[in-house]
Write an enzyme that holds these catalytic residues in place. Structure first.
Site, PDB file in Angstrom:
ATOM      1  N   HIS A 197      55.648  41.772  61.754  1.00  0.00           N
ATOM      2  CA  HIS A 197      55.864  41.809  60.311  1.00  0.00           C
ATOM      3  C   HIS A 197      56.491  40.534  59.788  1.00  0.00           C
ATOM      4  CE1 HIS A 197      55.658  46.429  60.113  1.00  0.00           C
ATOM      5  NE2 HIS A 197      54.528  45.864  59.783  1.00  0.00           N
ATOM      6  N   GLU A 444      27.405  41.140  63.387  1.00  0.00           N
ATOM      7  CA  GLU A 444      28.534  40.932  64.295  1.00  0.00           C
ATOM      8  C   GLU A 444      28.140  41.167  65.743  1.00  0.00           C
ATOM      9  OE1 GLU A 444      32.542  42.034  62.401  1.00  0.00           O
ATOM     10  OE2 GLU A 444      31.294  43.784  62.047  1.00  0.00           O
ATOM     11  N   ASP A 468      33.630  38.674  65.614  1.00  0.00           N
ATOM     12  CA  ASP A 468      33.050  39.659  66.531  1.00  0.00           C
ATOM     13  C   ASP A 468      31.752  39.163  67.152  1.00  0.00           C
ATOM     14  OD1 ASP A 468      34.776  41.880  66.831  1.00  0.00           O
ATOM     15  OD2 ASP A 468      34.413  42.406  64.736  1.00  0.00           O
ATOM     16  N   CYS A 515      31.779  35.354  56.961  1.00  0.00           N
ATOM     17  CA  CYS A 515      33.123  35.766  56.567  1.00  0.00           C
ATOM     18  C   CYS A 515      34.091  35.789  57.741  1.00  0.00           C
ATOM     19  CB  CYS A 515      33.106  37.122  55.864  1.00  0.00           C
ATOM     20  SG  CYS A 515      32.543  38.460  56.927  1.00  0.00           S
TER      21      CYS A 515
HETATM   22  C1  PEP Z   1      34.469  39.189  61.959  1.00  0.00           C
HETATM   23  O1  PEP Z   1      34.309  39.900  62.955  1.00  0.00           O
HETATM   24  O2  PEP Z   1      34.129  37.973  61.930  1.00  0.00           O
HETATM   25  C2  PEP Z   1      35.067  39.740  60.736  1.00  0.00           C
HETATM   26  C3  PEP Z   1      35.117  39.058  59.618  1.00  0.00           C
HETATM   27  O3  PEP Z   1      35.604  40.983  60.825  1.00  0.00           O
HETATM   28  P1  PEP Z   1      37.055  41.274  61.456  1.00  0.00           P
HETATM   29  O4  PEP Z   1      37.687  39.944  61.795  1.00  0.00           O
HETATM   30  O5  PEP Z   1      37.803  42.030  60.429  1.00  0.00           O
HETATM   31  O6  PEP Z   1      36.678  42.052  62.666  1.00  0.00           O
HETATM   32 MG    MG Z   2      34.522  42.043  62.730  1.00  0.00          MG
END
Ligand code: PEP
Ligand code: MG
Length: 604
Positions: A197, A444, A468, A515
């Site tokens: 935290h 992913e 991922d 992302c």
């Molecule tokens: C990813 O896997 O790139 C992603 C954006 O999702 P998270 O990091 O939340 O698993």
């Molecule tokens: Mg992910």
């Protein structure tokens, strides 16, 4: 004597100041037996202390200034939840009743039991909650000892005007609130990890911080001069004046370049050859939307809705609560798109409750390959429809996209579309307003990249989750430090899957963005542009740095080198070769809006 300590860099920047030591607030407790006739009185002392601490925490939460980071309120909730948990107060009463321990002894005995259980937890995030439990117990012990509300305000000592940095074993979120006013320029703690935290709050406050510096609070003395380097994770103790000067110069330089970059915030991101690029933000709470706008994001590319579902002590957010959260984010973005990802729970992101699903998940041999993300949602259709209804209702207030995490099977897409149709029907039946949504899936897992055309028949857009995708392509558990050295975004297989996905989506006329962390890593900006990517989604703090790379890139020229980079054994090296060749030849290219090499006359 000058020496250096090493910890984890969790919040960037340099802080130089005199140490204010907050002694580890472990309280010495008295140990004695109470007579049988005093047991109820002792239990009463505990109850009174618990109520006083609860009232203190609730008041603190109530009085949170409007600009306080959203995390602080959530952290105070975690402390309240721990305080009322039967495993703490209920079990402590047992120690008093059965062993006749005094309240303080009973409390510290129960803390030992629970601390051991936390230590044995595999999940890093849950393990780190031990520090929160200790802080709650310290508050209780403080009340029992002093009869107050357990708060131990950190009072800044007179420093003769010198800047101050805080050094502690650990800092509770409530204590952090007290120095939000800017008393301390940075902090160092003995304990803590990346997701502790203290680290989370430091990042949200944008204050340089190093955690996990083990012996720091023992080795550093009150008033020592310290240099905290939140980028390197180092603390220099008692540096000579020349080192302080050197770091002041580095700090000025970094501050100036950050301030310079900040001026780019509201400029459109357009490459040198005129390609418009969309820079979006990743957020975890609706309250983060304001920071995203402020950072110049032109929308939310990833709202990780699972954060609304975590740390709730057993209950999940209902439809109305979710609707309010999504609507808040949508309205804050003032007409810009908000991409809400359905719950991506599992693997490194566990719920705190042990639902049937969770139990199965906890005991899975490979949680990253188990019942997580879209699989988890589809395993509980009523809960999934509830989330979809909340999202559809929020879509009546702005532009909303729904993003499905970790899809690998077409059946998952079909089931989701059915669930969406049912959710709409239910809203119609209830006479509730809702709006249109675009629907997309995350790429992913390699399977999704390889059968992309089939997915694209159902999706309006796709978003590549590189975090991922790397994990599943290279068979590297992204949470396992033992194989972290193999987690390589530059691996040709990863790059080829990304390039293939971007090209496939573009050819089908569908939207595509990245992302995962690669979108915010400037080392990949030009390469992703070369692949044809025009939509990047990242933490808001990374937007200006990526924008600077976009503004200086010639996407067309980069795309000419794409085949060479993707075909190389070492794409990272090849990318560097291309970068230096481009900057050397930049002056030869016509049609640039800005000169790229102006330092000297070209030697033709
Ligand atoms: C990813 O896997 O790139 C992603 C954006 O999702 P998270 O990091 O939340 O698993
Ligand atoms: Mg992910």
């Amino acid at each position: 004597m000058t020496f250096q300590l090493f910890g984890l860099p969790v919040s960037r920047g340099i802080a130089i100041g005199r140490a204010v030591l907050v002694a580890s607030s472990r309280i010495d407790v008295a140990h004695y037996y109470v007579g049988a006739d005093a047991v109820e009185t002792e239990i009463d002392r505990l109850r009174v202390a618990r109520d006083a601490v609860a009232a203190g925490l609730a008041a603190m939460k109530n009085d949170l200034p409007a600009e306080a980071p959203a995390e602080l309120s959530a952290l105070l909730d975690v402390h309240l939840m721990l305080l009322h948990d039967e495993s703490l107060t209920g079990a402590t009463k047992q120690w008093i009743r059965e062993r006749h321990y005094n309240a303080e002894w009973a409390l510290s005995a129960q803390l030992e039991v629970l601390a051991r259980q936390f230590d044995e937890m595999e999940d890093e995030y849950l393990r780190e909650r031990k520090a929160d439990l200790e802080q709650v117990v310290e508050r209780l012990l403080g009340v029992l000892a002093r009869g107050e509300d357990g708060a131990s305000p950190i009072v800044a000592p007179a420093s003769g005007g010198d800047p101050l940095v805080l050094v502690a074993n650990d800092i509770s979120p409530a204590d952090m609130l007290q120095w939000k006013g800017g008393v301390f320029l940075g902090f160092v703690t003995d304990v803590g990890g990346k997701t502790s935290h203290t680290a989370i709050v430091a990042r949200s406050m944008d204050i340089p911080a190093v955690v996990g510096a083990r012996e720091a609070s023992r080795l550093i003395r009150q008033d020592d001069w310290l240099v905290i380097d939140g980028d390197a994770g180092t603390v220099i103790v008692d540096p000579p004046p020349s080192v302080i000067e050197e770091y002041r110069a580095i700090k000025r330089e970094r501050d100036a370049s950050r301030a310079g970059l900040a001026r780019l915030r509201h400029l459109p991101a357009v490459t040198l050859d005129g390609e418009a690029v969309e820079l979006l933000a990743n957020i975890e709470q609706p309250g983060d939307a304001a920071a995203a706008l402020e950072a110049g994001a032109c929308g939310i590319g990833l709202f990780r809705s699972e954060f609304l579902f975590m740390n709730r002590g057993g209950d999940l957010p209902g439809e109305d609560e979710q609707f309010e959260a999504y609507r808040t984010a949508v309205e804050a973005m003032k007409g810009l798109p908000v991409t809400i990802r359905t719950v991506d729970i599992g693997a490194d992101k566990a719920l705190d409750r042990m639902s049937a699903n969770e139990l199965r998940h906890e005991h899975a041999l490979n949680p990253a390959l188990g019942l997580r993300a879209i699989r988890w949602s589809l395993s509980d259709p009523a809960m999934f429809r509830q989330q979809l209804r909340a999202i559809l209702r929020a879509a009546a207030h702005g532009k909303v996209r729904v993003l499905l995490p970790m899809v690998a099977h077409l059946s998952e897409v079909r089931q989701t579309l059915d669930a969406l149709a049912r959710a709409r029907q239910q809203l119609d039946d209830a006479g509730r307003a809702y709006g249109p949504v675009e629907i997309g899936g995350m790429v992913e897992v390699p399977a999704a990249a390889l059968v992309l055309p089939a997915f694209l028949r159902h999706f309006d857009f796709v978003s590549i989750g590189t975090n991922d995708l790397i994990q599943y392509t290279l068979a590297i558990d992204r949470a396992d430090e033992a194989v972290a050295y193999l987690y390589n975004p530059w691996h040709p297989a990863v790059l080829q899957l990304i390039a293939q996905t971007i090209a496939g989506a573009r050819a089908a006329g569908k939207g595509v963005s990245v992302c995962g962390e690669m979108a915010g890593d400037t080392a990949f900006s030009e390469l992703l542009l070369a692949m044809g990517l025009r939509s990047f989604s990242m933490h808001p703090s990374q937007i200006v740095a990526v924008k600077q790379r976009v503004l200086g890139a010639d996407a067309g020229r980069w795309s000419q080198s794409l085949g060479r980079i993707l075909g190389a054994d070492d794409p990272e090296r090849e990318c560097l070769v291309v970068t230096s060749a481009m900057s050397e030849n930049a002056h030869l290219v016509e049609g640039h809006r800005a000169p790229r090499a102006v330092a000297s006359e070209p030697a033709l």
